[in-house]
Motif scaffolding. Structure first.
Motif, PDB file in Angstrom:
ATOM      1  N   LEU A   1     -18.871 -41.053 -10.485  1.00  0.00           N
ATOM      2  CA  LEU A   1     -20.131 -40.093 -10.128  1.00  0.00           C
ATOM      3  C   LEU A   1     -21.273 -40.705 -10.196  1.00  0.00           C
ATOM      4  O   LEU A   1     -22.371 -40.533  -9.367  1.00  0.00           O
ATOM      5  CB  LEU A   1     -20.065 -38.760 -11.012  1.00  0.00           C
ATOM      6  N   ASN A   2     -21.566 -41.774 -11.313  1.00  0.00           N
ATOM      7  CA  ASN A   2     -22.809 -42.493 -11.252  1.00  0.00           C
ATOM      8  C   ASN A   2     -23.013 -43.184  -9.864  1.00  0.00           C
ATOM      9  O   ASN A   2     -24.175 -43.432  -9.209  1.00  0.00           O
ATOM     10  CB  ASN A   2     -22.767 -43.489 -12.309  1.00  0.00           C
ATOM     11  N   GLY A   3     -21.799 -43.739  -9.336  1.00  0.00           N
ATOM     12  CA  GLY A   3     -21.836 -44.445  -7.942  1.00  0.00           C
ATOM     13  C   GLY A   3     -22.227 -43.478  -6.739  1.00  0.00           C
ATOM     14  O   GLY A   3     -23.126 -44.096  -5.990  1.00  0.00           O
TER      15      GLY A   3
ATOM     16  N   ILE B   1     -16.347 -25.628 -11.525  1.00  0.00           N
ATOM     17  CA  ILE B   1     -15.389 -26.588 -10.712  1.00  0.00           C
ATOM     18  C   ILE B   1     -14.949 -25.722  -9.599  1.00  0.00           C
ATOM     19  O   ILE B   1     -14.712 -26.169  -8.382  1.00  0.00           O
ATOM     20  CB  ILE B   1     -14.035 -27.001 -11.454  1.00  0.00           C
ATOM     21  N   ARG B   2     -15.033 -24.164  -9.952  1.00  0.00           N
ATOM     22  CA  ARG B   2     -14.409 -23.517  -8.612  1.00  0.00           C
ATOM     23  C   ARG B   2     -15.763 -23.474  -7.318  1.00  0.00           C
ATOM     24  O   ARG B   2     -15.197 -23.352  -6.372  1.00  0.00           O
ATOM     25  CB  ARG B   2     -14.173 -22.143  -9.117  1.00  0.00           C
TER      26      ARG B   2
ATOM     27  N   LEU C   1     -17.343 -24.669  -2.232  1.00  0.00           N
ATOM     28  CA  LEU C   1     -18.578 -25.436  -1.485  1.00  0.00           C
ATOM     29  C   LEU C   1     -18.146 -26.662  -0.499  1.00  0.00           C
ATOM     30  O   LEU C   1     -18.522 -26.810   0.416  1.00  0.00           O
ATOM     31  CB  LEU C   1     -19.726 -25.623  -2.423  1.00  0.00           C
ATOM     32  N   SER C   2     -17.229 -27.260  -1.044  1.00  0.00           N
ATOM     33  CA  SER C   2     -16.947 -28.680  -0.452  1.00  0.00           C
ATOM     34  C   SER C   2     -15.732 -28.081   0.714  1.00  0.00           C
ATOM     35  O   SER C   2     -16.040 -28.828   1.744  1.00  0.00           O
ATOM     36  CB  SER C   2     -15.963 -29.394  -1.370  1.00  0.00           C
TER      37      SER C   2
ATOM     38  N   ASN D   1     -26.762 -29.542  -2.950  1.00  0.00           N
ATOM     39  CA  ASN D   1     -26.399 -30.972  -3.130  1.00  0.00           C
ATOM     40  C   ASN D   1     -26.282 -31.371  -4.429  1.00  0.00           C
ATOM     41  O   ASN D   1     -25.273 -32.049  -4.910  1.00  0.00           O
ATOM     42  CB  ASN D   1     -27.010 -32.033  -2.172  1.00  0.00           C
ATOM     43  N   ASP D   2     -27.589 -31.268  -4.924  1.00  0.00           N
ATOM     44  CA  ASP D   2     -27.893 -31.500  -6.359  1.00  0.00           C
ATOM     45  C   ASP D   2     -27.141 -30.703  -7.289  1.00  0.00           C
ATOM     46  O   ASP D   2     -26.660 -31.372  -8.475  1.00  0.00           O
ATOM     47  CB  ASP D   2     -29.418 -31.324  -6.690  1.00  0.00           C
ATOM     48  N   MET D   3     -26.889 -29.418  -7.196  1.00  0.00           N
ATOM     49  CA  MET D   3     -25.968 -28.896  -7.885  1.00  0.00           C
ATOM     50  C   MET D   3     -24.364 -29.028  -8.004  1.00  0.00           C
ATOM     51  O   MET D   3     -23.911 -29.296  -8.941  1.00  0.00           O
ATOM     52  CB  MET D   3     -26.193 -27.137  -7.654  1.00  0.00           C
ATOM     53  N   ALA D   4     -24.127 -29.668  -7.000  1.00  0.00           N
ATOM     54  CA  ALA D   4     -22.555 -29.892  -6.986  1.00  0.00           C
ATOM     55  C   ALA D   4     -22.398 -30.973  -7.712  1.00  0.00           C
ATOM     56  O   ALA D   4     -21.403 -31.207  -8.560  1.00  0.00           O
ATOM     57  CB  ALA D   4     -22.005 -30.206  -5.233  1.00  0.00           C
ATOM     58  N   LEU D   5     -23.235 -31.952  -7.609  1.00  0.00           N
ATOM     59  CA  LEU D   5     -23.260 -33.193  -8.530  1.00  0.00           C
ATOM     60  C   LEU D   5     -23.469 -32.943  -9.823  1.00  0.00           C
ATOM     61  O   LEU D   5     -22.707 -33.419 -10.874  1.00  0.00           O
ATOM     62  CB  LEU D   5     -24.044 -34.369  -7.848  1.00  0.00           C
ATOM     63  N   GLN D   6     -24.279 -32.313 -10.207  1.00  0.00           N
ATOM     64  CA  GLN D   6     -24.447 -31.862 -11.471  1.00  0.00           C
ATOM     65  C   GLN D   6     -23.275 -31.164 -12.197  1.00  0.00           C
ATOM     66  O   GLN D   6     -22.994 -31.297 -13.307  1.00  0.00           O
ATOM     67  CB  GLN D   6     -25.830 -31.061 -11.721  1.00  0.00           C
ATOM     68  N   TYR D   7     -22.858 -30.293 -11.380  1.00  0.00           N
ATOM     69  CA  TYR D   7     -21.660 -29.296 -12.059  1.00  0.00           C
ATOM     70  C   TYR D   7     -20.439 -30.441 -12.209  1.00  0.00           C
ATOM     71  O   TYR D   7     -19.676 -30.096 -12.953  1.00  0.00           O
ATOM     72  CB  TYR D   7     -21.189 -28.421 -10.727  1.00  0.00           C
ATOM     73  N   ALA D   8     -20.333 -31.378 -11.262  1.00  0.00           N
ATOM     74  CA  ALA D   8     -18.934 -32.255 -11.522  1.00  0.00           C
ATOM     75  C   ALA D   8     -19.381 -33.037 -12.824  1.00  0.00           C
ATOM     76  O   ALA D   8     -18.331 -33.185 -13.698  1.00  0.00           O
ATOM     77  CB  ALA D   8     -19.290 -33.234 -10.322  1.00  0.00           C
ATOM     78  N   TYR D   9     -20.668 -33.377 -13.090  1.00  0.00           N
ATOM     79  CA  TYR D   9     -20.877 -34.221 -14.654  1.00  0.00           C
ATOM     80  C   TYR D   9     -20.568 -32.953 -15.756  1.00  0.00           C
ATOM     81  O   TYR D   9     -19.734 -33.501 -16.516  1.00  0.00           O
ATOM     82  CB  TYR D   9     -22.342 -34.578 -14.338  1.00  0.00           C
ATOM     83  N   ASP D  10     -20.920 -31.873 -15.457  1.00  0.00           N
ATOM     84  CA  ASP D  10     -20.924 -30.784 -16.367  1.00  0.00           C
ATOM     85  C   ASP D  10     -19.493 -30.544 -16.855  1.00  0.00           C
ATOM     86  O   ASP D  10     -19.041 -30.485 -17.817  1.00  0.00           O
ATOM     87  CB  ASP D  10     -21.603 -29.525 -16.160  1.00  0.00           C
ATOM     88  N   PHE D  11     -18.465 -30.345 -15.854  1.00  0.00           N
ATOM     89  CA  PHE D  11     -16.895 -30.416 -15.758  1.00  0.00           C
ATOM     90  C   PHE D  11     -16.563 -31.412 -16.794  1.00  0.00           C
ATOM     91  O   PHE D  11     -15.628 -31.098 -17.449  1.00  0.00           O
ATOM     92  CB  PHE D  11     -16.223 -30.055 -14.487  1.00  0.00           C
TER      93      PHE D  11
END
Length: 324
Positions: A212-214, A274-275, A280-281, A296-306
């Motif tokens: 995700l950092n990448g 994750i849902r 959205l994807s 876009n920012d929310m999707a990446l942040q939600y991935a970190y949070d999950f």
């Protein structure tokens, strides 16, 4: 009446002219090499035929000889009739030899051999009957008396009788020697490798966070590559679900993943995030929707949070054991 008698006389004379030469100018004989044999012994019988070729116009038929001359006399073998060359060119001489035997004692008459002309059943010549005496083997009562048992005979030692066994022993020893040599060479040339205990892989949550950092560093969504951006995020999450919870998420649809996670002990907030990411994807990849910057920012942040919300502390230790 006299005329009929004259014709009859002439016909008889003509017929006698055809029959007389065959009877006068054909001779046949048979003789034995012995008149007395022991039972089972063999003896010879020679058949000879002579005739004047200038007087006999038809072929003379040789008598048919089968396996027996009579039930007491057996034919062992017989030669083919062969012609004997003589000085007189007009004379024909033939001879045949039979090998005979008998297993019945007594006096037995060998019947005559009859010769006929081809196409005519009348006999033109025949041999004389022969007499053979078949004697039994005399029994010596003195020889038939009970005798003592003979001693055991010692067989002469012959080393060649043991050659097959020696060949087998040599072959077996050769195979064993080759096998020992191959085993020795293998054991000598084999390199002893250290026994290394398998190193545990990187924990799934660390792998997911690193990937995700990448994505955050590349920021490919700013170049308009929305499909690639959301595909990368969902693939990272699917691999994380497989490594963390054993869910084969790479082979499941979004709806199937959500159904599986409903039965798992995960906080509702993580399930919601994750849902939203997966749905959205799907919109971006399949419906070709264009997300806004905040999504876009929310999707990446939600991935970190999950990942952070569902991860567990795992320590990877590497141990290596070497044997000398």
């Amino acid at each position: 009446m006299k005329i009929y008698c004259k014709y009859l006389f002439v016909c008889c004379f003509i017929l006698s002219g055809f029959l007389l030469p065959a009877q006068v100018f054909v001779t046949a004989s048979a003789n034995l090499d012995t008149n007395r044999i022991r039972i089972g012994e063999q003896f010879k019988l020679n058949i000879k035929l002579s005739y004047d070729k200038s007087k006999i116009q038809k072929k003379i038929v040789w008598p048919s000889i089968k396996d027996t001359l009579r039930k007491e006399i057996d034919v062992i073998s017989k030669s083919n009739p062969k012609e004997i060359i003589v000085k007189e060119k007009s004379s024909a001489n033939f001879e045949q030899t039979l090998h005979l035997t008998s297993f019945d004692s007594g006096f037995w008459v060998i019947p005559p051999f009859k010769f006929t002309l081809e196409g005519d059943s009348n006999v033109v010549a025949e041999t004389a009957a022969l007499l053979i005496e078949v004697q039994t083997v005399p029994t010596d009562t003195a020889e038939a008396s009970i005798k003592d048992i003979k001693p055991i005979m010692e067989e002469k030692w012959d080393w060649r009788a043991y050659l097959p066994m020696l060949y087998w022993i040599f072959a077996i020893l050769s195979i064993l020697a080759i096998a020992v040599y191959i085993g020795y060479r293998y054991a000598k040339t084999r390199k002893r490798k250290p026994i290394v205990k398998p190193i545990p892989g990187e924990p799934p949550h660390l792998t997911a966070l690193r990937e995700l950092n990448g994505i955050r560093e590349t920021k490919i969504w700013k170049e308009g590559k929305f499909k690639e951006y959301y595909t990368s995020i969902t693939e990272i999450l699917r691999k994380y679900l497989d490594g963390r919870f054993g869910i084969t998420a790479m082979e499941l649809t979004t709806e199937e993943i959500i159904q599986v996670m409903r039965t798992m002990v995960i906080d509702e907030e993580s399930k919601r995030k994750i849902r939203q990411i997966l749905e959205l994807s799907d919109y971006v990849k399949f419906a070709k929707a264009t997300p806004i910057e905040m999504e876009n920012d929310m999707a990446l942040q939600y991935a970190y949070d999950f990942v952070n919300g569902t991860s567990r502390t795992e320590e990877a230790k590497t141990t290596e054991i070497k044997t000398e």
